[in-house]
Motif scaffolding. Structure first.
Motif, short mmCIF file in Angstrom:
data_model
loop_
_atom_site.label_atom_id
_atom_site.label_comp_id
_atom_site.label_asym_id
_atom_site.label_seq_id
_atom_site.Cartn_x
_atom_site.Cartn_y
_atom_site.Cartn_z
N LEU A 235 0.82 -1.22 0.00
CA LEU A 235 0.00 0.00 0.00
C LEU A 235 0.85 1.26 0.00
N GLY A 236 0.34 2.31 -0.63
CA GLY A 236 0.89 3.62 -0.39
C GLY A 236 0.55 4.02 1.04
N TYR A 237 1.48 4.69 1.71
CA TYR A 237 1.31 4.98 3.14
C TYR A 237 1.58 6.47 3.36
N PRO A 238 0.60 7.32 3.10
CA PRO A 238 0.82 8.78 3.17
C PRO A 238 1.18 9.26 4.58
N ARG A 239 2.14 10.17 4.65
CA ARG A 239 2.53 10.87 5.88
C ARG A 239 2.93 12.28 5.48
N GLY A 240 2.43 13.27 6.21
CA GLY A 240 2.68 14.65 5.83
C GLY A 240 4.14 15.04 5.91
N LYS A 241 4.62 15.69 4.87
CA LYS A 241 6.00 16.20 4.80
C LYS A 241 5.93 17.69 4.48
N VAL A 242 5.49 18.45 5.48
CA VAL A 242 5.24 19.89 5.31
C VAL A 242 4.93 20.44 6.70
N LEU A 243 5.03 21.73 6.90
CA LEU A 243 4.61 22.30 8.17
C LEU A 243 3.16 21.89 8.45
N GLY A 244 2.94 21.39 9.63
CA GLY A 244 1.62 20.85 9.97
C GLY A 244 1.57 19.35 9.83
#
Length: 547
Positions: A80-89
């Protein structure tokens, strides 16, 4: 050559949901110098702020780490793709914006696991309220005036109202509020928005704190390792090493370094730094500083089984978004009123239910949407349909996150081990049976709901488990990989004060410390964890200053 970024009272690694809260709280005192390090960039991308923009943020290298899981036997060999934020916030800048606390029993269980009543529901409720700015104002269960705005959604759908009525017909009552400790029932989700615009933790907590002279925010900087030193009193964390802008940096912490890199990032950084299973570290050429076998273990996530039903005589987003006129109307409604489909959270209607009567509290969560598609990122179907995603919110399956090499730029191996227990497989089958009962209830009869996914041909327990493996996917709630626990638990990475066992001057503050996953969306519980951590850190510093 390494360049010094300076000396700070506190260094925070990761400007996600927890890191932004901590940066605000720790820098409230102008005497504290705080460094906040974020691997991603600034949150100046338009689609972060428009709620429907999650479609353009997930799987976008500008805003998403774009992790992949290892092939999973429970998913019939799928990765699976496993999204995790890579940005402020962090992930609060790309997630579904749903404000959810979970059940009171979740936190009472944490308190029991770590032997600290401060984590009980009645003790953490004031922390939820502290940061909250609820649209109803201050009440017994909600706060007002905090940074974390909570509002009602700005639209409704007839087909979702009918699903809610159908759920009531099969025994799932309607509720007015999921966030009072008992989330049994169905309702439209409350969301972290302000008048139809996303409220991330960066916007909520860094908006004012970011202008302070005592808070330094460095974006585009990836931490390579923690700086650890052996001394007469044992191992101590004295800062971090990181890269950014083509420069190799080091920074020194006077009081504490705090890992807020999330359930994937925090164990990865610990392992790269020599804190973890000694055998794993040695395998990748890393000298063990602290043998902590629980680092990266205990991974838990909510697996959503996305059941799709084709309908007739119903307005759904499929038809609106598949015509130029519909798209123009959607755009104009948002531009003029900040409402309509562009203000939608990915899921609008929620429901919590029991997969069978033996469950003491609801163990299933529904995310119901007036749309359907083959998989995330694909175009919507060309016919009216709705999706009823159902999750087991108390999975017993456990996975892990482990370094793939000693290179900090190489992603770790993520192995969720979905549906690896007999209990989880049985709940997955029962969840599909319950969803079919709802779809067949009288309130949905006029829409002639026809099961498209997984398909009515799957009926036996074995077939339904197989179907769950074929269509199940993450709903983006990884937790537990640096779990909090009692001193008697050899797999506990942090104590009840979130201090890393065996290392002075180091805490982990994010969803990775959860001993067990909360019964619902995990973003706001992470904000609460950061609120408690800030109190603990500031109290410890005040005590040491007096001493």
């Amino acid at each position: 050559m390494t360049q010094s970024a300076g000396k700070y009272d506190y260094i925070i690694v990761g400007a996600g949901s927890a890191g932004c809260v901590l940066a605000k709280r720790l820098s409230d005192n102008p005497a504290n110098r705080v460094l906040l390090i974020e691997a991603g960039g600034k949150d100046d991308y338009l689609w972060i702020h428009i709620p429907v923009g999650y479609l353009y943020c997930i799987n976008n290298p500008r805003t998403d780490w774009r992790f992949k899981t290892e092939p999973d036997a429970g998913l019939n060999g799928r990765s699976l793709g496993y999204p995790r934020g890579k940005v402020l916030g962090g992930s609060s800048s790309i997630n579904g914006m749903i404000y959810m606390r979970g059940q009171s029993q979740d936190y009472d269980g944490w308190a029991q696991a770590c032997g600290d009543d401060a984590w009980r529901w009645d003790q953490v409720l004031p922390l939820f309220k502290k940061s909250e700015d609820h649209y109803q104002g201050a009440t017994e269960f909600h706060g007002a005036g905090g940074e974390w705005r909570v509002e009602k959604q700005r639209l409704s759908w007839e087909i979702l109202d009918a699903f809610r009525d159908a759920a009531a017909e099969v025994g799932i009552p309607k509720t007015a509020d999921f966030n009072r400790g008992d989330n049994n029932g169905s309702a439209y989700f409350d969301v972290n928005q302000r008048r139809g615009v996303r409220v991330s933790t960066a916007k909520a907590f860094l908006k004012t704190a970011g202008t302070r002279g005592n808070l330094e925010i460095m974006t585009g900087c990836q931490v390579k390792r923690l700086t650890l030193k052996n001394g007469p009193d044992g191992v101590r964390c004295t800062g971090v090493e990181f890269t950014g802008g083509g420069v190799h940096w080091s920074a020194e912490s006077v009081h504490e370094t705090v890992l807020c890199a999330g359930a994937i990032g925090s164990p990865h950084i610990l392992q790269l730094s020599g804190i973890g299973s000694a055998a794993l570290l040695q395998k990748h050429g890393i000298a063990p500083m602290v043998d902590s076998p629980g680092v990266g273990e205990n991974l838990q996530d909510h697996l959503q089984i996305r059941m799709v039903f084709k309908v007739t005589n119903a307005k759904t987003l499929n038809m609106m978004a598949n015509s130029w006129f519909g798209k123009m109307k959607i755009g104009m409604e948002y531009a003029m009123f900040r409402s309509g489909p562009m203000s939608m959270a990915p899921s609008q209607l929620g429901a919590f239910a029991r997969s069978d009567p033996s469950q003491v509290t609801p163990n299933l969560q529904y995310h119901v949407q007036p749309l359907s598609l083959e998989k995330f990122g694909d175009p919507l179907h060309g016919f009216p349909a709705f999706t009823a995603s159902v999750c087991n919110v108390r999975p017993t399956s456990r996975g892990h996150v482990r370094i793939a090499s000693g290179d900090a730029t190489q992603a770790p191996q993520i192995t969720p081990n979905y549906l690896s227990t007999a209990e989880d497989r049985h709940v997955a089958a029962d969840a599909q049976r319950l969803t079919r009962r709802i779809a067949a209830a009288p309130a949905l009869k006029k829409y002639a709901a026809q099961e498209l996914k997984p398909g009515a041909m799957f009926t036996s327990e074995e077939e339904l488990v197989r179907a769950a493996g074929d269509i199940g996917t993450t709903i983006f709630h990884p937790v537990g990989t640096c779990k909090m626990g009692a001193a008697s638990d050899p797999m506990a990475v942090v104590d009840s004060a979130l201090q890393v066992r065996g290392v002075a001057g180091l805490r982990v503050v994010d969803a990775s410390i959860m001993p067990t996953i909360t019964s619902g969306n995990t973003n706001s519980p992470t904000v609460m964890i950061a609120e408690r951590a800030a109190m603990l850190i500031l109290a410890a510093h005040a005590s040491s200053s007096k001493g």
